[in-house]
Design a protein around this motif. Structure first.
Motif, PDB file in Angstrom:
ATOM      1  N   THR A 280       0.849  -1.182   0.000  1.00 50.59           N
ATOM      2  CA  THR A 280       0.000   0.000   0.000  1.00 50.59           C
ATOM      3  C   THR A 280       0.888   1.237   0.000  1.00 50.59           C
ATOM      4  O   THR A 280       2.108   1.139  -0.180  1.00 50.59           O
ATOM      5  CB  THR A 280      -0.975  -0.007   1.201  1.00 50.59           C
TER       6      THR A 280
ATOM      7  N   ARG B 261     -14.998  -3.026  -0.048  1.00 51.59           N
ATOM      8  CA  ARG B 261     -14.850  -1.614  -0.419  1.00 51.59           C
ATOM      9  C   ARG B 261     -16.150  -0.805  -0.328  1.00 51.59           C
ATOM     10  O   ARG B 261     -16.146   0.277   0.267  1.00 51.59           O
ATOM     11  CB  ARG B 261     -14.241  -1.517  -1.816  1.00 51.59           C
TER      12      ARG B 261
ATOM     13  N   GLN C 136      -8.965   3.224   3.620  1.00 53.07           N
ATOM     14  CA  GLN C 136      -8.025   2.496   2.773  1.00 53.07           C
ATOM     15  C   GLN C 136      -7.313   1.423   3.585  1.00 53.07           C
ATOM     16  O   GLN C 136      -7.128   0.286   3.129  1.00 53.07           O
ATOM     17  CB  GLN C 136      -7.019   3.477   2.178  1.00 53.07           C
TER      18      GLN C 136
ATOM     19  N   ALA D  67      -2.563   5.394   3.719  1.00 54.00           N
ATOM     20  CA  ALA D  67      -3.412   4.469   4.477  1.00 54.00           C
ATOM     21  C   ALA D  67      -3.333   4.694   5.987  1.00 54.00           C
ATOM     22  O   ALA D  67      -4.239   4.287   6.715  1.00 54.00           O
ATOM     23  CB  ALA D  67      -3.040   3.028   4.152  1.00 54.00           C
TER      24      ALA D  67
ATOM     25  N   SER E  79      -8.464   1.870  -3.958  1.00 53.51           N
ATOM     26  CA  SER E  79      -9.266   1.751  -2.742  1.00 53.51           C
ATOM     27  C   SER E  79     -10.501   2.641  -2.783  1.00 53.51           C
ATOM     28  O   SER E  79     -11.453   2.421  -2.036  1.00 53.51           O
ATOM     29  CB  SER E  79      -8.424   2.120  -1.513  1.00 53.51           C
TER      30      SER E  79
END
Length: 279
Positions: A8, A151, A123, A12, A116
């Motif tokens: 990631t 999501r 996220q 995040a 995301s």
């Protein structure tokens, strides 16, 4: 190492202990001040960002480069059988596109790059879902399916002390027409289709916090919930809000997370918010 590696970016805002526990690879966004370039959360702290802001210094940010992702993917490809890479909303930055281009240059293993459509711990929860699935031995396709199923269930609300920095960043055009600082209005922000939108406008910060909790109660009902309270230089308020969540809801996990430096750069100090999803 799990068969599937999880990547990631620093937007995040994942707690360091979770990054370490699940061996998540975090590619830092770059922060630029004058001629100097800092890696988000590595070479610069959030507190330094707020000091720059108070001093009137104008820093900017830049997405990780294709080279940053190439280096990460090639290193992970030496051990992993596949990679899932989950990034901040493509509607707000070019990070997703940089990761996608890099993935096409690494034929050694399959790489799935996911938007995301979120930021901060909204996220982060998608990244955790992927990491937990990978640890349990799920295949790359199974992990992607789980992330995509989670999501649309994510929720994100935040109140800012000032909208000056977010408007300046250009990442919240919905705020540009609101003279909220002048009128002393506290907008409650949310994410819709990966973009920052104004959910409501209230007169006080206390009312904004109450409104976020009311909205969460409507969403959650009596169902188990996974939650995070996030903040920028507001630790006491954030902990008080986390305690309210623990008292009012059936929290299966409830994190207190701090804005990364780059998120502080976008939003300024005083941000307080919630990210959560129900089972």
């Amino acid at each position: 190492m799990a068969k599937i590696a999880v990547v990631t970016d620093s937007v995040a805002c994942l707690p360091p202990e979770l990054v370490e526990a699940y061996r998540i690879r975090v590619v830092p966004v770059r922060i630029i001040l004058g001629e100097r370039v800092f890696r988000d959360g590595i070479d610069v702290t959030a507190e330094q960002i707020y000091e720059w802001q108070r001093a009137g210094l104008m820093a900017t940010s830049s997405q990780p480069s294709i080279g940053d992702f190439l280096e990460t993917y090639r290193e992970l490809a030496k051990e992993a059988e596949g990679i899932v890479s989950i990034h901040v909303s493509a509607a707000m930055t070019g990070t997703y596109n940089a990761a996608l281009l890099a993935a096409q240059m690494v034929p050694e293993v399959p790489i799935r790059v996911l938007d995301s459509q979120a930021a901060t711990m909204a996220q982060g929860f998608l990244v955790l879902e992927a990491a937990r699935a990978a640890e349990a031995g799920a295949s790359l396709d199974e992990i992607v399916a789980r992330v995509e199923a989670l999501r649309p269930r994510l929720r994100f609300f935040a109140v800012l002390e000032t909208v000056t920095y977010l408007i300046r960043s250009g990442r919240a055009p919905a705020l540009a027409s609101l003279a909220v600082d002048v009128l002393q209005i506290k907008p409650i922000l949310t994410l819709q289709n990966g973009r920052i939108e104004v959910l409501a406008k209230v007169r006080t910060r206390r009312r904004a916090i109450e409104a976020m909790l009311e909205r969460m109660a409507q969403d959650v009902g009596g169902r188990p919930v996974h939650a995070s309270v996030f903040h920028a230089a507001a630790p006491e308020e954030a902990e008080a809000l986390r305690q309210q969540l623990l008292e009012r809801f059936d929290c299966r996990e409830c994190y207190l997370t701090v804005f990364s430096p780059v998120m502080g750069l976008y939003a300024g100090p005083g941000v307080l918010g919630l990210a959560y999803y129900t089972e």
